[in-house]
Design a protein around this motif. Structure first.
Motif, PDB file in Angstrom:
ATOM      1  N   ALA A 285       3.988   0.395  11.900  1.00  0.00           N
ATOM      2  CA  ALA A 285       3.280  -0.804  12.358  1.00  0.00           C
ATOM      3  C   ALA A 285       2.400  -1.362  11.248  1.00  0.00           C
ATOM      4  CB  ALA A 285       2.437  -0.475  13.593  1.00  0.00           C
ATOM      5  N   LYS A 286       1.789  -0.478  10.458  1.00  0.00           N
ATOM      6  CA  LYS A 286       0.951  -0.936   9.352  1.00  0.00           C
ATOM      7  C   LYS A 286       1.797  -1.634   8.282  1.00  0.00           C
ATOM      8  CE  LYS A 286      -2.647   0.469   6.094  1.00  0.00           C
ATOM      9  NZ  LYS A 286      -2.066  -0.343   4.995  1.00  0.00           N
ATOM     10  N   LEU A 287       2.994  -1.119   8.017  1.00  0.00           N
ATOM     11  CA  LEU A 287       3.875  -1.764   7.038  1.00  0.00           C
ATOM     12  C   LEU A 287       4.255  -3.168   7.508  1.00  0.00           C
ATOM     13  CD1 LEU A 287       6.268   1.144   5.986  1.00  0.00           C
ATOM     14  CD2 LEU A 287       4.459   0.107   4.621  1.00  0.00           C
ATOM     15  N   LYS A 288       4.511  -3.317   8.806  1.00  0.00           N
ATOM     16  CA  LYS A 288       4.817  -4.648   9.345  1.00  0.00           C
ATOM     17  C   LYS A 288       3.635  -5.590   9.152  1.00  0.00           C
ATOM     18  CE  LYS A 288       8.097  -3.238  12.952  1.00  0.00           C
ATOM     19  NZ  LYS A 288       8.383  -3.225  14.405  1.00  0.00           N
ATOM     20  N   ALA A 289       2.441  -5.068   9.422  1.00  0.00           N
ATOM     21  CA  ALA A 289       1.239  -5.885   9.247  1.00  0.00           C
ATOM     22  C   ALA A 289       1.038  -6.225   7.775  1.00  0.00           C
ATOM     23  CB  ALA A 289       0.025  -5.140   9.795  1.00  0.00           C
ATOM     24  N   ASP A 290       1.323  -5.276   6.890  1.00  0.00           N
ATOM     25  CA  ASP A 290       1.191  -5.535   5.451  1.00  0.00           C
ATOM     26  C   ASP A 290       2.123  -6.665   5.017  1.00  0.00           C
ATOM     27  OD1 ASP A 290      -0.644  -3.517   5.270  1.00  0.00           O
ATOM     28  OD2 ASP A 290       0.732  -2.043   4.392  1.00  0.00           O
ATOM     29  N   LYS A 291       3.350  -6.641   5.518  1.00  0.00           N
ATOM     30  CA  LYS A 291       4.306  -7.693   5.151  1.00  0.00           C
ATOM     31  C   LYS A 291       3.832  -9.048   5.679  1.00  0.00           C
ATOM     32  CE  LYS A 291       9.037  -9.306   5.659  1.00  0.00           C
ATOM     33  NZ  LYS A 291       8.619 -10.596   6.265  1.00  0.00           N
ATOM     34  N   ALA A 292       3.351  -9.048   6.930  1.00  0.00           N
ATOM     35  CA  ALA A 292       2.849 -10.303   7.504  1.00  0.00           C
ATOM     36  C   ALA A 292       1.655 -10.822   6.719  1.00  0.00           C
ATOM     37  CB  ALA A 292       2.462 -10.077   8.966  1.00  0.00           C
ATOM     38  N   GLY A 293       0.924  -9.878   6.090  1.00  0.00           N
ATOM     39  CA  GLY A 293      -0.240 -10.275   5.297  1.00  0.00           C
ATOM     40  C   GLY A 293       0.092 -10.657   3.864  1.00  0.00           C
ATOM     41  N   GLY A 294       1.371 -10.642   3.521  1.00  0.00           N
ATOM     42  CA  GLY A 294       1.775 -11.112   2.198  1.00  0.00           C
ATOM     43  C   GLY A 294       2.275 -10.052   1.235  1.00  0.00           C
ATOM     44  N   ARG A 295       2.369  -8.789   1.685  1.00  0.00           N
ATOM     45  CA  ARG A 295       2.868  -7.745   0.782  1.00  0.00           C
ATOM     46  C   ARG A 295       4.326  -8.004   0.424  1.00  0.00           C
ATOM     47  NH1 ARG A 295       2.686  -1.141   1.779  1.00  0.00           N
ATOM     48  NH2 ARG A 295       3.484  -0.564  -0.281  1.00  0.00           N
ATOM     49  N   ASP A 296       4.678  -7.770  -0.813  1.00  0.00           N
ATOM     50  CA  ASP A 296       6.037  -7.982  -1.285  1.00  0.00           C
ATOM     51  C   ASP A 296       6.996  -7.090  -0.492  1.00  0.00           C
ATOM     52  OD1 ASP A 296       8.442  -8.202  -2.663  1.00  0.00           O
ATOM     53  OD2 ASP A 296       7.494  -8.228  -4.645  1.00  0.00           O
ATOM     54  N   PRO A 297       7.970  -7.678   0.226  1.00  0.00           N
ATOM     55  CA  PRO A 297       8.885  -6.854   1.024  1.00  0.00           C
ATOM     56  C   PRO A 297       9.715  -5.894   0.180  1.00  0.00           C
ATOM     57  CG  PRO A 297       9.631  -9.138   0.924  1.00  0.00           C
ATOM     58  CD  PRO A 297       8.235  -9.113   0.376  1.00  0.00           C
ATOM     59  N   ARG A 298       9.864  -6.189  -1.101  1.00  0.00           N
ATOM     60  CA  ARG A 298      10.618  -5.270  -1.961  1.00  0.00           C
ATOM     61  C   ARG A 298       9.891  -3.939  -2.103  1.00  0.00           C
ATOM     62  NH1 ARG A 298      11.462  -9.272  -6.978  1.00  0.00           N
ATOM     63  NH2 ARG A 298       9.274  -9.602  -6.414  1.00  0.00           N
ATOM     64  N   GLU A 299       8.570  -3.969  -2.076  1.00  0.00           N
ATOM     65  CA  GLU A 299       7.793  -2.721  -2.126  1.00  0.00           C
ATOM     66  C   GLU A 299       8.056  -1.880  -0.878  1.00  0.00           C
ATOM     67  OE1 GLU A 299       3.670  -3.482  -2.616  1.00  0.00           O
ATOM     68  OE2 GLU A 299       3.892  -4.595  -4.498  1.00  0.00           O
ATOM     69  N   ILE A 300       8.148  -2.558   0.264  1.00  0.00           N
ATOM     70  CA  ILE A 300       8.360  -1.857   1.527  1.00  0.00           C
ATOM     71  C   ILE A 300       9.769  -1.269   1.560  1.00  0.00           C
ATOM     72  CG2 ILE A 300       8.502  -2.173   4.032  1.00  0.00           C
ATOM     73  CD1 ILE A 300       6.333  -4.365   3.710  1.00  0.00           C
ATOM     74  N   LYS A 301      10.749  -2.042   1.103  1.00  0.00           N
ATOM     75  CA  LYS A 301      12.121  -1.529   1.081  1.00  0.00           C
ATOM     76  C   LYS A 301      12.248  -0.372   0.103  1.00  0.00           C
ATOM     77  CE  LYS A 301      14.107  -5.680   0.624  1.00  0.00           C
ATOM     78  NZ  LYS A 301      15.169  -6.715   0.585  1.00  0.00           N
ATOM     79  N   ALA A 302      11.512  -0.443  -0.992  1.00  0.00           N
ATOM     80  CA  ALA A 302      11.551   0.649  -1.973  1.00  0.00           C
ATOM     81  C   ALA A 302      11.007   1.943  -1.367  1.00  0.00           C
ATOM     82  CB  ALA A 302      10.758   0.268  -3.217  1.00  0.00           C
ATOM     83  N   LEU A 303      10.006   1.846  -0.491  1.00  0.00           N
ATOM     84  CA  LEU A 303       9.480   3.038   0.177  1.00  0.00           C
ATOM     85  C   LEU A 303      10.569   3.716   1.002  1.00  0.00           C
ATOM     86  CD1 LEU A 303       6.003   1.767   1.455  1.00  0.00           C
ATOM     87  CD2 LEU A 303       6.420   3.376  -0.413  1.00  0.00           C
ATOM     88  N   PHE A 304      11.317   2.900   1.739  1.00  0.00           N
ATOM     89  CA  PHE A 304      12.400   3.468   2.544  1.00  0.00           C
ATOM     90  C   PHE A 304      13.507   4.010   1.640  1.00  0.00           C
ATOM     91  CE2 PHE A 304      16.401   3.184   4.920  1.00  0.00           C
ATOM     92  CZ  PHE A 304      16.069   3.937   6.037  1.00  0.00           C
ATOM     93  N   GLY A 305      13.814   3.275   0.572  1.00  0.00           N
ATOM     94  CA  GLY A 305      14.844   3.738  -0.344  1.00  0.00           C
ATOM     95  C   GLY A 305      14.518   5.090  -0.935  1.00  0.00           C
ATOM     96  N   LYS A 306      13.268   5.272  -1.344  1.00  0.00           N
ATOM     97  CA  LYS A 306      12.864   6.566  -1.923  1.00  0.00           C
ATOM     98  C   LYS A 306      12.893   7.677  -0.871  1.00  0.00           C
ATOM     99  CE  LYS A 306       9.116   4.835  -3.843  1.00  0.00           C
ATOM    100  NZ  LYS A 306       7.831   4.742  -4.602  1.00  0.00           N
TER     101      LYS A 306
END
Length: 415
Positions: A285-306
């Motif tokens: 839920a925090k990652l979703k909020a981070d994306k809504a707040g402008g966090r680069d979605p590539r950073e979030i996808k990289a977390l899942f990739g790793k």
């Protein structure tokens, strides 16, 4: 020994679709806490496709959650039923396999499954242990516990019946044999994909008719492929499969796995988190909020990739895959093996569209001119939009086309 029931329910129902019946699961979890006896959790598979992907991992990950909570996991090899052929989702009869083919595929399947399941806490059984021993009298008794009208409630059977396509008698046996597996094992709950709901409920009914406490049923969704999109708040797309080439295989290289994760839609990635990540609901839920707040979605996808690469390879491989991906695919990265081509021109300059066509980056000068005007071409890392742009004789240029599927070439305009 076991966490509080509320904590177990929160984890086990995350990403689940069907649960028959939640109140029963709560009661049995409470019973297991009082007695110290774990639930017997069954998941069966017919080893017809030995190459597993993340779509298979959804169900196996749910089973691993039961293991981590202290429950007993039974991985059932459908050695006998694979020779019958599961008709689920098929408009025609599924080809039947020989026992040798099934046994060979089962070895590959179980080895890949142990990339997710705890090998030391998994019981492997084969349904040939009891199904091979059924007598004709036993089979007639089993068939007498289910009506043809109930079988025709299945969509695939009813559609074939209405269309006049054949339904073979051995296909009616499949749900009964799968259900009898639960009778033989006496499990508390059975897991399966949503396409298996009918078969799982048959097992629940049969256990009652054989005088046993009926199993509970929990289904997990069929994971959409890496090409899925979100439309009107809903994930849409074909399910992950090798034939659709929209899959992430469990045995693929670290870089390939990481690259494919990075191709997933910025919104769809949260579906993957919910179904496959070990992160808590709060963390997702925090990652979703981070994306809504402008966090680069590539950073979030990289977390899942790793996380995925670490699970199926190791942490060092995950870090190496991320670095290699950045080197090859980042906006400013230039591959090490860029081809160099020398082109000639009659005048002092060479038209950019002609250079693109001559190097094979586009099929024609017309396509090259349109691509330039649309902003899809860079010359020496600078985007150009002038369709009449000229390259000077005697100079070397780095040409790049595309964004996601980028292609490069060095061009030397011969003096």
């Amino acid at each position: 020994m076991f966490p509080p029931v509320s904590e177990q329910i929160a984890l086990l129902t995350r990403g689940a679709v069907d649960l028959h019946v939640k109140a029963e699961l709560e009661a049995r979890l409470e019973e297991s806490r009082k007695t110290g006896k774990p639930l017997r959790v069954k998941a069966g598979f017919d080893p017809t496709r030995p190459d597993l992907h993340l779509g298979h991992a959804v169900l196996l990950s749910k089973m691993r959650q039961f293991q981590d909570l202290g429950h007993e996991a039974i991985l059932l090899v459908g050695e006998f039923t694979a020779m019958v052929g599961d008709p689920t989702g098929k408009n025609d009869a599924r080809p039947r396999l020989s026992r040798a083919e099934v046994q060979e595929s089962a070895k590959s399947y179980t080895e890949q499954a142990f990339k997710i399941l705890d090998r030391n806490k998994t019981i492997i059984r084969s349904n040939s242990e009891w199904l091979d021993k059924l007598t004709p009298t036993d089979i007639v008794e089993l068939m007498a516990k289910m009506t043809v009208s109930r079988m025709l409630e299945r969509n695939d059977f009813s559609q074939r019946f209405e269309a006049g396509r054949p339904i073979y008698q051995h296909e009616f046996l499949y749900p009964l044999l799968q259900g009898y597996d639960s009778v033989a094992l006496g499990n508390d709950i059975e897991l399966g994909g949503t396409d298996q709901l009918f078969n799982l409920l048959v097992g629940r009914d049969l256990m009652s008719k054989y005088g046993q406490r009926p199993q509970m049923v929990l289904t997990t969704p069929l994971l959409e492929g890496i090409d899925a999109k979100v439309e009107n708040g809903v994930v849409v797309g074909a399910k992950m499969s090798k034939s659709a080439d929209n899959y992430i295989g469990l045995t693929e290289s670290p870089l390939t796995m990481f690259r494919k994760v990075m191709q997933i839609d910025d919104e769809v990635i949260f579906r993957y988190f919910e179904l496959l990540s070990s992160l808590s609901n709060e963390a997702i839920a925090k990652l979703k909020a981070d994306k809504a707040g402008g966090r680069d979605p590539r950073e979030i996808k990289a977390l899942f990739g790793k996380e995925i690469v670490t699970r199926f390879h190791d942490a060092q491989a995950a870090l190496a895959a991320e670095e290699e991906f950045k080197k090859i695919y980042s906006a400013d990265a230039i591959p090490d093996n860029v081809e160099e081509k020398t082109l000639t021109t009659d005048g002092p300059t060479l038209w950019i569209a002609k250079a693109l066509s001559a190097t094979g980056l586009v099929k024609s000068t017309g396509e090259g001119k349109r691509l330039v005007e649309q902003g899809g071409v860079e010359v020496d890392k600078v985007r150009i939009t002038d369709g009449n742009f000229q390259l000077e004789r005697g100079k070397k240029y780095l040409l790049r086309v595309g964004s996601k599927n980028r292609r490069f070439v060095y061009v030397v305009v011969a003096p």
